[in-house]
Design a protein around this motif. Structure first.
Motif, PDB file in Angstrom:
ATOM      1  N   ALA A 127       0.810  -1.230   0.000  1.00 25.75           N
ATOM      2  CA  ALA A 127       0.000   0.000   0.000  1.00 25.75           C
ATOM      3  C   ALA A 127       0.840   1.276   0.000  1.00 25.75           C
ATOM      4  N   GLY A 128       1.827   1.345  -0.868  1.00 21.87           N
ATOM      5  CA  GLY A 128       2.645   2.548  -0.974  1.00 21.87           C
ATOM      6  C   GLY A 128       3.740   2.685   0.058  1.00 21.87           C
ATOM      7  N   VAL A 129       3.858   1.740   0.960  1.00 13.91           N
ATOM      8  CA  VAL A 129       4.923   1.760   1.969  1.00 13.91           C
ATOM      9  C   VAL A 129       5.989   0.756   1.549  1.00 13.91           C
ATOM     10  N   GLU A 130       7.238   1.210   1.501  1.00 14.79           N
ATOM     11  CA  GLU A 130       8.350   0.315   1.181  1.00 14.79           C
ATOM     12  C   GLU A 130       9.359   0.351   2.316  1.00 14.79           C
ATOM     13  N   LEU A 131       9.820  -0.824   2.694  1.00 13.19           N
ATOM     14  CA  LEU A 131      10.814  -0.966   3.759  1.00 13.19           C
ATOM     15  C   LEU A 131      11.989  -1.770   3.228  1.00 13.19           C
ATOM     16  N   GLU A 132      13.194  -1.362   3.566  1.00 14.65           N
ATOM     17  CA  GLU A 132      14.411  -2.088   3.207  1.00 14.65           C
ATOM     18  C   GLU A 132      15.205  -2.265   4.491  1.00 14.65           C
ATOM     19  N   VAL A 133      15.472  -3.506   4.861  1.00 11.92           N
ATOM     20  CA  VAL A 133      16.124  -3.800   6.138  1.00 11.92           C
ATOM     21  C   VAL A 133      17.267  -4.773   5.915  1.00 11.92           C
ATOM     22  N   THR A 134      18.357  -4.562   6.624  1.00 13.65           N
ATOM     23  CA  THR A 134      19.453  -5.529   6.646  1.00 13.65           C
ATOM     24  C   THR A 134      19.702  -5.945   8.082  1.00 13.65           C
ATOM     25  N   GLY A 135      20.295  -7.115   8.249  1.00 15.72           N
ATOM     26  CA  GLY A 135      20.619  -7.604   9.584  1.00 15.72           C
ATOM     27  C   GLY A 135      21.726  -8.626   9.513  1.00 15.72           C
ATOM     28  N   ALA A 136      22.351  -8.870  10.641  1.00  9.78           N
ATOM     29  CA  ALA A 136      23.430  -9.849  10.700  1.00  9.78           C
ATOM     30  C   ALA A 136      22.917 -11.257  10.392  1.00  9.78           C
ATOM     31  N   THR A 137      21.656 -11.510  10.785  1.00 12.53           N
ATOM     32  CA  THR A 137      21.034 -12.809  10.516  1.00 12.53           C
ATOM     33  C   THR A 137      19.636 -12.556   9.956  1.00 12.53           C
ATOM     34  N   LEU A 138      19.057 -13.589   9.379  1.00 10.49           N
ATOM     35  CA  LEU A 138      17.694 -13.474   8.870  1.00 10.49           C
ATOM     36  C   LEU A 138      16.728 -13.156  10.007  1.00 10.49           C
ATOM     37  N   ALA A 139      16.933 -13.748  11.171  1.00 11.55           N
ATOM     38  CA  ALA A 139      16.060 -13.488  12.320  1.00 11.55           C
ATOM     39  C   ALA A 139      16.122 -12.018  12.734  1.00 11.55           C
ATOM     40  N   ASP A 140      17.314 -11.431  12.743  1.00 11.09           N
ATOM     41  CA  ASP A 140      17.460 -10.011  13.089  1.00 11.09           C
ATOM     42  C   ASP A 140      16.720  -9.131  12.092  1.00 11.09           C
ATOM     43  N   ALA A 141      16.935  -9.390  10.812  1.00  9.29           N
ATOM     44  CA  ALA A 141      16.283  -8.590   9.775  1.00  9.29           C
ATOM     45  C   ALA A 141      14.770  -8.771   9.818  1.00  9.29           C
ATOM     46  N   ALA A 142      14.305  -9.989  10.046  1.00 11.03           N
ATOM     47  CA  ALA A 142      12.866 -10.260  10.105  1.00 11.03           C
ATOM     48  C   ALA A 142      12.225  -9.513  11.276  1.00 11.03           C
ATOM     49  N   GLY A 143      12.872  -9.522  12.413  1.00 15.24           N
ATOM     50  CA  GLY A 143      12.347  -8.808  13.572  1.00 15.24           C
ATOM     51  C   GLY A 143      12.257  -7.312  13.326  1.00 15.24           C
ATOM     52  N   THR A 144      13.281  -6.754  12.682  1.00 15.28           N
ATOM     53  CA  THR A 144      13.296  -5.317  12.399  1.00 15.28           C
ATOM     54  C   THR A 144      12.223  -4.940  11.384  1.00 15.28           C
ATOM     55  N   VAL A 145      12.128  -5.703  10.293  1.00 12.40           N
ATOM     56  CA  VAL A 145      11.135  -5.366   9.272  1.00 12.40           C
ATOM     57  C   VAL A 145       9.719  -5.555   9.817  1.00 12.40           C
ATOM     58  N   PHE A 146       9.502  -6.541  10.666  1.00 10.97           N
ATOM     59  CA  PHE A 146       8.187  -6.752  11.263  1.00 10.97           C
ATOM     60  C   PHE A 146       7.809  -5.547  12.136  1.00 10.97           C
ATOM     61  N   ALA A 147       8.737  -5.097  12.969  1.00 14.38           N
ATOM     62  CA  ALA A 147       8.460  -3.951  13.848  1.00 14.38           C
ATOM     63  C   ALA A 147       8.175  -2.696  13.038  1.00 14.38           C
ATOM     64  N   ARG A 148       8.964  -2.455  11.999  1.00 13.68           N
ATOM     65  CA  ARG A 148       8.742  -1.264  11.167  1.00 13.68           C
ATOM     66  C   ARG A 148       7.417  -1.350  10.410  1.00 13.68           C
ATOM     67  N   ALA A 149       7.080  -2.544   9.950  1.00 12.59           N
ATOM     68  CA  ALA A 149       5.819  -2.729   9.236  1.00 12.59           C
ATOM     69  C   ALA A 149       4.641  -2.453  10.160  1.00 12.59           C
TER      70      ALA A 149
END
Length: 74
Positions: free
Chosen positions: A41-63
């Motif tokens: 819906a017009g929102v784009e997020l780009e996240v990096t992390g040391a592990t997939l779990a780190d990146a997933a947690g960050t993108v989930f929180a931002r979403a």
């Protein structure tokens, strides 16, 4: 207790599944640095992390924060 390496490899995937079912389009790259691109819906997020779990947690929180703002929440 022994660690199951197969489960470790999927760590963070539950959060990605929740985002997927909430309508987020996801691109996941799990290499030396995990990278997740999420769009909805017009929102784009780009996240990096040391592990997939780190990146997933960050993108989930931002979403979740982006959804609250769009729906009029705090």
């Amino acid at each position: 207790m022994a660690t199951n390496l197969a489960n470790e490899a999927r760590e963070g995937s539950f959060l990605l599944e929740l985002l997927h079912f909430a309508g987020w389009r996801l691109r996941v790259r799990d290499g030396e640095v995990a990278r997740i691109h999420a769009k909805r819906a017009g929102v784009e997020l780009e996240v990096t992390g040391a592990t997939l779990a780190d990146a997933a947690g960050t993108v989930f929180a931002r979403a979740m924060r982006s959804s609250r703002r769009r729906n009029g929440g705090g």
